[in-house]
Design an enzyme around this catalytic site. Structure first.
Site, mmCIF file in Angstrom:
data_model
loop_
_atom_site.group_PDB
_atom_site.id
_atom_site.type_symbol
_atom_site.label_atom_id
_atom_site.label_comp_id
_atom_site.label_asym_id
_atom_site.label_seq_id
_atom_site.Cartn_x
_atom_site.Cartn_y
_atom_site.Cartn_z
ATOM 1 N N SER A 37 0.638 -1.183 0.034
ATOM 2 C CA SER A 37 0.087 0.004 0.045
ATOM 3 C C SER A 37 1.104 1.126 -0.009
ATOM 4 C CB SER A 37 -0.787 -0.034 0.987
ATOM 5 O OG SER A 37 -2.130 0.865 0.895
ATOM 6 N N GLU B 80 -9.263 -5.300 -4.428
ATOM 7 C CA GLU B 80 -8.865 -4.196 -3.408
ATOM 8 C C GLU B 80 -9.854 -3.493 -2.398
ATOM 9 O OE1 GLU B 80 -5.445 -3.720 -2.747
ATOM 10 O OE2 GLU B 80 -4.452 -4.476 -4.722
ATOM 11 N N HIS C 45 -7.622 -5.742 -0.284
ATOM 12 C CA HIS C 45 -6.484 -4.820 0.334
ATOM 13 C C HIS C 45 -6.009 -5.769 1.404
ATOM 14 C CE1 HIS C 45 -4.208 -1.594 -0.393
ATOM 15 N NE2 HIS C 45 -4.390 -0.974 0.908
#
Length: 508
Positions: A186, A313, A409
């Site tokens: 990220s 995600e 995610h």
């Protein structure tokens, strides 16, 4: 005796298991407060005797309280520390993997349970994780009107300082300073991409791993505007002196208020949907160019790159409540306008998902906007400029106690680290791991370890005539292009919708 020498003094670790030694909370730079606040990282003051390093150091100022991780307390200042895991029995210098945590440049730490380096150490790596300045302390713009220089991108400078610590000290822990891989997820992965194009980081690592890199960088004007908003919320002047007069906790609280205002205001533009105030600043000095431009010009062609993103995600951000709910076609059209998405892009996703609710279309587009398409472009531009790139996608899904657990995610991180059994991670992976999950984790750990050691994760690089994108699933991995972020279209079709999009798509 698990005692190691560093350039600042001796440290003693402990054995979380018989075959691994962990050394936690080693300072790599001086506390960045007092006279050092908003400055480049300063050298550590050496110590005498043996420093006990059996616990993680304090984390950077933030308001987040993450499962299994420590919280920040005002007064915690010795935040610039590294942690090392190394095999108890070592023969010859081992490849080194340095991990940079994510958290929207605002929260997170190296003490999160999914970042334990024991499994990777057993796979033959020396693993280093680190804390760095986040939020305003690390990425807020400080006007150049004070008596001392306050550079932008202090968080990136901290990461560079940690990598220098690795170069100078890791041999004492059994690592090879000439074979370092820097990795992150990220905003940590986006930091990796920035480091790849920064002159100050050149030569400190030879390989890079980026899982779900987040796309936006800030222009100087955007950073200045954010400073004004945060300073106003903190009740201090937007000057160097004014910001220094505000305590770290005051700036954290002020940023939270600004974020809340964006969340409440659907007319506030792109920041309304998932407000993130801070990002690396294109300052022309520390960060001279954005990563995509730097990759395209070959600025990092000597660094091998492994990129991964998950296929769903943004469903995580919806599940934890950080993302605005977009549930009508009018809201979806406004979202596309606020981000300046190309004509026809949302319609293409809608056509591919004719039975899906608007929320799912929005989440599919948003996930590709911030993570999926950006990941693909990083890998491809790096390859076109002469670098070696490997691309993969994480598509492991399962039905858990509370329904379908998506390939969202952060879900790939416990698998890549091999940390599936900690109950604090059950939400990410959907409950207790299955035998198929364990097999997937072993494959991903092996890919990371092999890439860090040799530059080859086990499949062909981007641009090779035989190259296919590796897709990680619990049912068995595939190199076929058969699943998209929306889960219903071929990857090539989804990619074609983004052909006219420029990155980063971030507006003031």
């Amino acid at each position: 005796m698990d005692i190691f020498s560093t350039g600042h003094g001796a440290v003693r670790g402990f054995r979380p298991s018989e075959d691994v030694v962990a050394v936690l909370g080693i300072p790599y730079a001086a506390p960045p407060f007092g006279a050092n606040r908003f400055r480049e990282p300063r050298p550590v003051t050496p110590w005498t005797g043996v420093r006990e390093c059996g616990a993680f150091g304090p984390i950077a100022p933030q308001s987040a309280e993450l499962p299994g991780a420590p919280v920040w307390s005002p007064g915690d200042e010795d935040i610039l520390t590294v942690n090392v895991w190394t095999p108890a029995s070592r023969s010859g210098p081992l490849p080194v993997l340095v991990w940079i945590h994510g958290g929207a440049y605002t929260f997170g730490s190296s003490a999160q349970p999914d970042f334990d380096g024991s499994v990777l150490a057993r796979a033959g790596l020396v693993v280093v994780t680190l804390n760095y300045r986040i939020g305003f302390e690390g990425f807020g713009h400080v006007p150049a009107d004070g008596p001392a220089a306050c550079p932008d991108n202090r968080g990136l400078l901290d990461q560079v300082a940690a990598l220098r610590w690795v170069r100078e000290n890791i041999a004492g822990f059994g690592g090879d300073p000439g074979n370092v891989t820097v990795a992150g997820q990220s905003s940590g992965a986006a930091s990796v991409a920035c480091l790849m194009v920064m002159d100050r980081a050149r030569g400190l690592f030879r390989r890079a791993i980026a899982h779900s890199p987040a796309s936006p960088c800030c222009t100087r004007d955007m950073a200045v505007a954010t400073t004004r908003e945060v300073a106003a919320a903190a009740g201090c002047p937007a000057t160097a002196a004014g910001l220094l007069s505000a305590t770290p906790q005051a700036l954290v609280a002020a940023a939270d208020r600004v974020v809340d205002d964006y969340r409440r205001d659907p007319a506030s533009g792109s920041r309304h949907y998932d407000p993130s105030l801070y990002a690396p600043v294109l300052d022309g000095d520390v960060l001279p160019t954005d990563p995509l431009t730097g990759m395209a010009t070959g600025a990092a062609r000597d660094v091998d790159l492994l990129v991964c993103h998950t296929t769903q995600e943004y469903w995580l951000l919806d599940a934890v409540g950080s993302s605005a709910k977009v549930t009508t076609e009018a809201q979806l059209a406004r979202f596309a306008e606020d981000f300046g998405l190309p004509d026809g892009l949302v319609a293409g996703y809608r056509a591919a998902l004719p039975q899906a609710p608007v929320l799912d279309v929005y989440l599919a587009v948003y996930g590709d906007l911030l993570f999926g398409e950006y990941s693909n472009r990083l890998a491809e531009l790096h390859a076109r400029a002469g670098g070696r790139s490997f691309l993969s996608r994480f598509d492991r899904r399962r039905t858990g106690p509370h329904g379908v657990v998506r390939a969202w995610h952060c879900a790939d991180v416990p698998f890549a680290f091999g940390n599936l059994d900690d109950e604090r991670l059950s939400f990410l992976i959907g409950g207790a791991p299955t035998p198929a999950d364990r097999a997937l984790a072993r494959r991903m750990v092996r890919a990371w370890a092999d890439f860090a050691a040799t530059g080859d994760p086990g499949w062909a690089p981007v641009g090779d005539a035989t190259a296919e994108v590796r897709t990680w699933t619990a049912d068995g991995d595939t190199d076929a292009e058969d699943r998209s972020t929306a889960g219903v279209r071929s990857s090539a079709e989804v990619r074609s919708l983004w052909a006219k999009a420029d990155f980063p798509l971030l507006r003031p």
